[in-house]
Design an enzyme around this catalytic site. Structure first.
Site, mmCIF file in Angstrom:
data_model
loop_
_atom_site.group_PDB
_atom_site.id
_atom_site.type_symbol
_atom_site.label_atom_id
_atom_site.label_comp_id
_atom_site.label_asym_id
_atom_site.label_seq_id
_atom_site.Cartn_x
_atom_site.Cartn_y
_atom_site.Cartn_z
ATOM 1 N N ASP A 83 -9.400 -0.962 8.008
ATOM 2 C CA ASP A 83 -9.849 -1.704 6.818
ATOM 3 C C ASP A 83 -8.641 -2.534 6.303
ATOM 4 O O ASP A 83 -7.631 -2.277 6.544
ATOM 5 C CB ASP A 83 -10.413 -0.538 5.672
ATOM 6 C CG ASP A 83 -9.048 0.362 5.275
ATOM 7 O OD1 ASP A 83 -8.190 0.035 4.442
ATOM 8 O OD2 ASP A 83 -8.970 1.398 6.088
ATOM 9 N N GLU B 168 -9.948 6.024 -6.396
ATOM 10 C CA GLU B 168 -8.819 7.024 -6.310
ATOM 11 C C GLU B 168 -7.838 7.115 -7.154
ATOM 12 O O GLU B 168 -6.475 7.752 -6.815
ATOM 13 C CB GLU B 168 -7.971 6.524 -4.628
ATOM 14 C CG GLU B 168 -7.749 5.131 -4.670
ATOM 15 C CD GLU B 168 -7.035 4.581 -3.482
ATOM 16 O OE1 GLU B 168 -5.847 4.726 -3.384
ATOM 17 O OE2 GLU B 168 -7.770 4.018 -2.733
#
Length: 329
Positions: free
Chosen positions: A13, A108
């Site tokens: 990613d 997150e």
């Protein structure tokens, strides 16, 4: 949760922090898929997103987009605005149909000190709005230390981060398995099958990921979808609201589509169809997954219903798609 296994598809990613990427070299290094940062918050857009998406697709890397939900999202309405920003960026790169993998919610952080219930509400609102706008069920990305904040989201595919070569991510919040595991940040954690964390074509560290299955399994699990079902796969069913038949439903695989105007009436909101641009709007919001049948616009029932807090059920025996409005017993 399950361990990594030999033959699993490898991926990365990336965002603007990786700088210029040689995607041909990345592909040659055995990388099969990539999640690329598209956006963050209500307005930020990664300047490298479109270029990375186009270059990765050009060499055959399977591509997905992700959005970072930041700490400015404190309410479901904030989350829906972030979702709108995310989908707008996806549209600028060719639309959801040009991506191989589902869109991702990266959640997150909780510097605002929200309760678990509030965090779940933000996550759910974001996920439902993305699905409503794209017609594709998103993926949840998070860490083991954060996943315990969520409840009732385990129906969504999971991409979990745990930087280790030996320790598997723990089950939590209803999830007992992962679809994607981010096993390294490029400096610590596990290694690629080649026993390195370095990916050719990228100058510095890059996050390493693994899908639970082969590349063919990945394509089968999250293969390209068309916005409109194929004619031969469509079957008729009955659409009911609060126990009353209000129209026809069209079934295509696991998707249930119902008339836009009937659904708008059920929720008491406006809708309109822009025939010149072939675009439908519900309560002022643009819908992407729309099909025309006998002159009527049909839309996917479940993602829209969930965004309004309603429930959907399916009676397979009598072929009835039932909508129960919020507050009904």
């Amino acid at each position: 949760m399950q361990a990594r296994k030999k033959g699993n598809a490898q991926g990365i990613d990336v965002s603007r922090y990786q700088g210029k990427i040689d995607w041909k070299a990345v592909k040659a290094a055995g990388i099969s898929f990539a999640f690329i940062k598209a956006s963050q918050g209500k307005s930020y857009r990664d300047k490298t997103f479109i270029g990375n998406a186009q270059a990765a697709r050009a060499v055959g890397v399977l591509v997905g987009a992700y959005h970072y939900v930041d700490d400015s999202a404190k309410t479901p309405e904030d989350a829906r605005k972030e979702a709108a920003n995310f989908v707008s960026v996806i549209d600028s790169a060719g639309g959801i149909a040009s991506f191989d993998l589902p869109p991702v919610m990266d959640y997150e952080s909780n510097k605002s000190g929200l309760s678990k219930a509030a965090l779940t509400a933000v996550a759910k609102a974001f996920l439902q709005e993305v699905e409503r706008l794209t017609g594709v069920r998103p993926i949840v990305y998070t860490y083991p230390s954060f996943i315990g904040n969520f409840s009732g989201l385990s129906d969504y595919p999971l991409w979990i981060a745990r930087y280790s070569s030996t320790q598997v991510p723990p089950g939590a919040s209803g999830w007992s398995r992962w679809d994607f595991w981010q096993y390294s940040d490029g400096s610590t954690g596990g290694t690629l099958p080649s026993e390195t964390r370095k990916v050719a074509g990228i100058a510095g560290p890059v996050d390493l990921n693994e899908f639970d299955g082969t590349v063919d399994n990945l394509r089968a699990r999250f293969g390209k979808r068309t916005a409109a079902p194929e004619k031969e796969s469509v079957k008729d069913a009955v659409f009911q609201v609060d126990g009353k038949t209000v129209g026809k439903a069209l079934l295509s695989g696991s998707k249930t589509n119902v008339p836009l105007r009937v659904l708008a009436t059920a929720f008491g909101v406006s809708c309109n169809w822009d025939n010149s641009n072939k675009v439908a709007y519900l309560d002022g919001r643009k819908l992407q997954s729309v099909q025309l049948v006998e002159g009527a616009a049909y839309v996917q029932l479940r993602p829209i219903a969930e965004s309004y807090g309603a429930e959907v059920s399916w009676d397979a025996k009598n072929k009835i798609a039932a909508l129960k409005l919020k507050g009904d017993k």
